[in-house]
Design an enzyme around this catalytic site. Sequence first.
Site, PDB file in Angstrom:
ATOM      1  N   TYR A  57      -9.570   9.665 -22.495  1.00  0.00           N
ATOM      2  CA  TYR A  57     -10.041   9.530 -21.117  1.00  0.00           C
ATOM      3  C   TYR A  57     -11.502   9.952 -21.106  1.00  0.00           C
ATOM      4  CZ  TYR A  57      -9.358   9.904 -15.978  1.00  0.00           C
ATOM      5  OH  TYR A  57      -9.401   9.749 -14.609  1.00  0.00           O
TER       6      TYR A  57
ATOM      7  N   ILE B 127       8.238  -2.987  -3.709  1.00  0.00           N
ATOM      8  CA  ILE B 127       9.280  -2.027  -4.086  1.00  0.00           C
ATOM      9  C   ILE B 127       9.577  -1.152  -2.879  1.00  0.00           C
ATOM     10  CG2 ILE B 127       9.860  -0.110  -5.624  1.00  0.00           C
ATOM     11  CD1 ILE B 127       7.807  -1.363  -7.629  1.00  0.00           C
TER      12      ILE B 127
ATOM     13  N   SER C  86      -4.585   5.275  -3.547  1.00  0.00           N
ATOM     14  CA  SER C  86      -5.391   5.964  -4.560  1.00  0.00           C
ATOM     15  C   SER C  86      -5.838   5.056  -5.703  1.00  0.00           C
ATOM     16  CB  SER C  86      -4.626   7.161  -5.126  1.00  0.00           C
ATOM     17  OG  SER C  86      -3.431   6.739  -5.753  1.00  0.00           O
TER      18      SER C  86
ATOM     19  N   TYR D 265       0.854  -1.197   0.000  1.00  0.00           N
ATOM     20  CA  TYR D 265       0.000   0.000   0.000  1.00  0.00           C
ATOM     21  C   TYR D 265       0.885   1.240   0.000  1.00  0.00           C
ATOM     22  CZ  TYR D 265      -3.834   3.052   1.762  1.00  0.00           C
ATOM     23  OH  TYR D 265      -4.778   4.025   1.940  1.00  0.00           O
TER      24      TYR D 265
END
Length: 515
Positions: free
Chosen positions: A434, A260, A128, A124
């Site tokens: 979009y 990561i 978002s 996490y």
Amino acid sequence: MATRSWWGWGTVENAVRGDERDRLTARVAALLPGADLTVHEPPALPSLDLPAPVVAPPPSLARLCSSSVEDRAAHGHGKAFRDVVRNLHGSLASVPDVIARPRTEQDVIDLLDWCSSDIAVIPYGGGSSVVGGIEPRFDGPAVTVDLGHLAAVSEVDSVSRAARIQAGVLGPALEDQLRPHGLTLRHFPQSFEFSSLGGWLATRAGGHYATLYTHIDDLVESLRVVTPSGVAESRRLPGSGAGPSPDRLFLGSEGTLGIITEAWLRVQERPRWRARASVEFASYADGVTAARVIAQAGLYPANCRLLDPAEAFINAGASASVLVLGFESADHPVASTMDRALELCRDHGGVVQSSDEASSAWRSSFLRMPYQRDALAQQSMIVETFETACTWDRFASLHSGVVAAATAAIKEVAGAGVVTCRFTHVYPDGPAPYFGVYAAGRWGSTVAQWDEIKAAVSEAIVAAGGTITHHHAVGRDHRPWYDRQRPDVFAAALRGAKSALDPTGILNPGVLLDP
């Protein structure tokens, strides 16, 4: 200090209220007469009936962990429309059992060791996700590993113009740490204020800039990743032809192959010269052609955002298609580059506006869009977006097919609504359209209504040869269409990588691959 909203976007202090809500409600009422725009408030946290945690951390990790109602609720969903609406209804059937906040990379290793046999781990960043990427939508215990404390720019190489940055840093804090060096990462997704570097890397996020370095991929020198099978760190290089790139394996892996923890990123000097303009087109098709010609001219605008008439009217107050243009440089003036772009626009029927009012209005609206989406969700409106990319030769058919599918689905489930389109990015070989949907829903049914619309437009995108996602990632919501988009032999290779790096399958089950 501002208070993060547990149920919606951003901060409580910046939520839509007062005159802004009144104006927004009036616009929607004019657009969709008869819509029920009663405001529904979110439930109080103590009233949430969350399932009891089924696991607890060992004493050695307890200092890093929380199982409070607020933490579990805030980490249970992302920030998509369907997430916000479910939160408004108090529908949180799937939430993590534990929120862990590591302070060092060794903490991340220790957490994975604890979970290694049968506890799912969800990495996490800023939370978002708009595709179900952080929701524990599966059976069994789950621990969310929130990297927010790993938030430092650890090292800056000013000679090579690169920086070593921890993955948990949010956008504003990252830029604040680079600013004293006169540098910027120059990666600004709409979620910038509340999303993290690690999230950008794990989802191959797209930034605000329309051309050249559009995705975070373009800025990566090397990655460091903790996996259940060990730590992987790629060599820091400007480029390499040494076999398949290890960085490319982890970029876009969405927390399924490892966590990561840090990366070396290419950074740039901060821009000194800027130019911006807006151009109106009576014909949307002419605006599309102008955007294509500019993308193929090697001018590399920072902004080349084409708004169709509906998008321009709703979010910029214009009455025609608008192309929002911007150039910037840290090295040289950009006025002549802008002049050439405007010349190309005029060649295709564009009328350069004497003021930048439309693009200024759109930029202001852009920053408020997520907050206004939440406000309208409280008023039973269906307000959501979806994005794709295709080659220029396919755009006209993709656009017409997607708009037709969305319009038909809206009519079926909601009666009436509006579909808009804008370009977020343009490439020499194609745009990234979009789309936005605005429709009057029924309180209690808007998630199901949106799911029907989303399925219809996703089918239309795939049928027209577009990608199911350009920069929103796959998560759990896009899985059915992602599985059809990727080659079968690649899916097998990905499963092989998953098996080697995460042998017990604890990392983000259901994202990219079946558990």
